[in-house]
Structure formats: structure tokens, C-alpha cells
Design a protein around this motif. Structure first.
Motif, PDB file in Angstrom:
ATOM      1  N   SER A 175       0.715  -1.143  -0.057  1.00 45.26           N
ATOM      2  CA  SER A 175      -0.107   0.130   0.040  1.00 45.26           C
ATOM      3  C   SER A 175       0.569   1.055  -0.023  1.00 45.26           C
ATOM      4  O   SER A 175       0.387   2.469  -0.045  1.00 45.26           O
ATOM      5  CB  SER A 175      -0.922  -0.002   1.248  1.00 45.26           C
ATOM      6  OG  SER A 175      -1.570  -1.080   1.350  1.00 45.26           O
ATOM      7  N   GLY A 176       2.133   1.184   0.264  1.00 44.44           N
ATOM      8  CA  GLY A 176       3.040   2.253   0.286  1.00 44.44           C
ATOM      9  C   GLY A 176       2.874   2.948   1.545  1.00 44.44           C
ATOM     10  O   GLY A 176       1.760   2.414   2.665  1.00 44.44           O
ATOM     11  N   TYR A 177       3.649   3.627   1.884  1.00 40.50           N
ATOM     12  CA  TYR A 177       3.781   4.363   3.441  1.00 40.50           C
ATOM     13  C   TYR A 177       2.368   4.977   3.607  1.00 40.50           C
ATOM     14  O   TYR A 177       1.670   4.904   4.708  1.00 40.50           O
ATOM     15  CB  TYR A 177       4.868   5.267   3.708  1.00 40.50           C
ATOM     16  CG  TYR A 177       4.719   5.685   5.295  1.00 40.50           C
ATOM     17  CD1 TYR A 177       5.207   5.199   6.493  1.00 40.50           C
ATOM     18  CD2 TYR A 177       4.364   7.060   5.340  1.00 40.50           C
ATOM     19  CE1 TYR A 177       5.304   5.476   7.461  1.00 40.50           C
ATOM     20  CE2 TYR A 177       4.077   7.446   6.979  1.00 40.50           C
ATOM     21  CZ  TYR A 177       4.729   6.867   7.942  1.00 40.50           C
ATOM     22  OH  TYR A 177       4.727   7.379   9.061  1.00 40.50           O
ATOM     23  N   ARG A 178       2.107   6.089   2.731  1.00 38.93           N
ATOM     24  CA  ARG A 178       0.661   6.852   2.930  1.00 38.93           C
ATOM     25  C   ARG A 178      -0.441   6.077   3.039  1.00 38.93           C
ATOM     26  O   ARG A 178      -1.396   6.398   3.762  1.00 38.93           O
ATOM     27  CB  ARG A 178       0.776   7.748   1.936  1.00 38.93           C
ATOM     28  CG  ARG A 178       1.956   8.865   1.921  1.00 38.93           C
ATOM     29  CD  ARG A 178       1.557  10.219   1.794  1.00 38.93           C
ATOM     30  NE  ARG A 178       2.496  11.215   1.818  1.00 38.93           N
ATOM     31  CZ  ARG A 178       3.173  11.566   2.891  1.00 38.93           C
ATOM     32  NH1 ARG A 178       2.689  11.199   4.099  1.00 38.93           N
ATOM     33  NH2 ARG A 178       4.153  12.321   2.840  1.00 38.93           N
ATOM     34  N   GLY A 179      -0.466   4.881   2.203  1.00 38.35           N
ATOM     35  CA  GLY A 179      -1.821   4.064   2.257  1.00 38.35           C
ATOM     36  C   GLY A 179      -1.845   3.046   2.935  1.00 38.35           C
ATOM     37  O   GLY A 179      -3.102   2.643   3.330  1.00 38.35           O
ATOM     38  N   ALA A 180      -0.940   2.708   3.810  1.00 33.11           N
ATOM     39  CA  ALA A 180      -1.071   2.033   4.775  1.00 33.11           C
ATOM     40  C   ALA A 180      -1.787   2.484   6.138  1.00 33.11           C
ATOM     41  O   ALA A 180      -1.377   3.436   6.550  1.00 33.11           O
ATOM     42  CB  ALA A 180       0.472   1.361   5.299  1.00 33.11           C
TER      43      ALA A 180
END
Length: 194
Positions: free
Chosen positions: A19-24
Motif C-alpha cells: 500500500s505504500g507508506y501513505r496508503g498503509a
């Protein structure tokens, strides 16, 4: 690392890589770990704290192996070969961890600055052997820090190759080829043996 933190470690790597850092989210990390959200917050106050934990733990695994090499009784070039093998085996064994680290190297947020410092600390271990090889006349004199970063980068590029390659590849062939290529860049032509 206790069982709960081990579950969080694996879950966070998976979640951040997908999810990537921002999406997690903390919910995603707890869910992937099979833990209640309260258990996650009992161990970590924030997503950034979890990120810093996985980076610290993951890089410590790699760095401990490299530090062991520093104490081995062998020539600096042989140590560099061992470090190549360790780093490549690590990168292929922890592909999702590598994706998380690479995705956060650039930027000005605290976690990114701290990550770069941790990578620099690891690369300093490589530089020790490059300096020793220069002092022994095995490598041409040059900017040891830059060469250490180039050495590290050439190994990382092999992991990128593996991550976009669809068909099955031989880890041993990639390791041997990468070691030969990297050492050739240092002006060293040798046969690589396990």
C-alpha cells in the motif's frame, strides 16, 4: 523479538510494500498480523513508529551479518565478496522489505532522514573494506565513500532486476554475475566461488 512484535514486523512489511507508506493504515497492519488494534497500539503509538521499527530491525539483521565479516581473517577483497553475497541474499530473501526501504529513501520527513542515516551506517561497513583494499594496493585509490555507495547501489540494482523479472531466476547465477560485475568496476578480475 517477541512473537507479537514478529507478527507486527512481518505484517507491516507486507502492508507497506503493498500500500505504500501513505496508503498503509494501523487497521491494515493489525488485520494482516491477526491482532486486535489495541494490541498493536499497546506495542506502537503510530504508523511511523512501526515503520522505524521494521527499518531498524531489518537493517540490523543485515548489518550484524556484515559486522561478522569484519572479524573474519581474510583479505579485504574476500570480505567484499562475502558482503556482496550477504546483501544480495538478504535483498532476495526480504524483497518486500527492500521495496519499503527504497520507496522511502527520498523526501524530507523524519523517517526518511533517519532511514538515510541507517543506510549510511551500513554503507560505512562496506567502506571499511574498500579502504583496506586500497591500502593493500588491491583497488585503485579514490573516494572511498563514493565507491562504497556505488558498490551498494550496484547490488541494489540486481534486486530491482529480480523484482521485475517474471520468470524464475537463479539466485546463485545473479549473485555470481553481480559480484563479478561489481568487482570488475573496482578493477578486480577474479573467479567467484561460494
Amino acid at each position: 523479538m517477541n512473537k507479537t512484535k514478529s507478527l507486527i514486523f512481518e505484517s507491516a512489511i507486507k502492508t507497506f510494500s503493498e500500500s505504500g507508506y501513505r496508503g498503509a493504515t494501523m487497521d491494515d497492519i493489525a488485520s494482516n498480523a491477526g491482532l486486535a488494534k489495541g494490541t498493536l497500539y499497546y506495542n506502537f503509538a503510530s504508523k511511523e513508529e512501526i515503520f522505524n521499527f521494521i527499518v531498524e530491525e531489518g537493517l540490523q539483521i543485515l548489518q550484524n551479518q556484515v559486522i561478522e565479516v569484519q572479524y573474519m581473517d581474510m583479505e579485504p577483497i574476500q570480505k567484499l565478496i562475502k558482503i556482496c553475497r550477504i546483501q544480495l541474499t538478504f535483498l532476495y530473501g526480504y524483497t518486500n522489505f527492500f521495496k519499503v526501504v527504497m520507496s522511502q529513501l527520498w523526501g524530507t520527513e523524519n523517517r526518511q532522514t533517519e532511514l538515510r542515516e541507517k543506510i549510511r551506517k551500513y554503507i560505512n561497513e562496506i567502506e571499511i573494506n574498500i579502504k583496506a583494499a586500497m591500502e593493500n594496493g588491491q583497488i585503485e585509490k579514490g573516494d572511498t565513500e563514493l565507491i562504497a555507495f556505488q558498490f551498494f547501489g550496484s547490488l541494489c540494482s540486481s534486486a530491482i532486476y529480480e523484482s521485475i523479472h517474471i520468470e524464475e531466476i537463479s539466485l546463485e547465477n545473479i549473485i555470481d554475475s553481480t559480484i563479478r560485475f561489481t568487482l570488475k568496476g573496482l578493477g578486480i578480475h577474479i573467479e567467484v566461488a561460494n
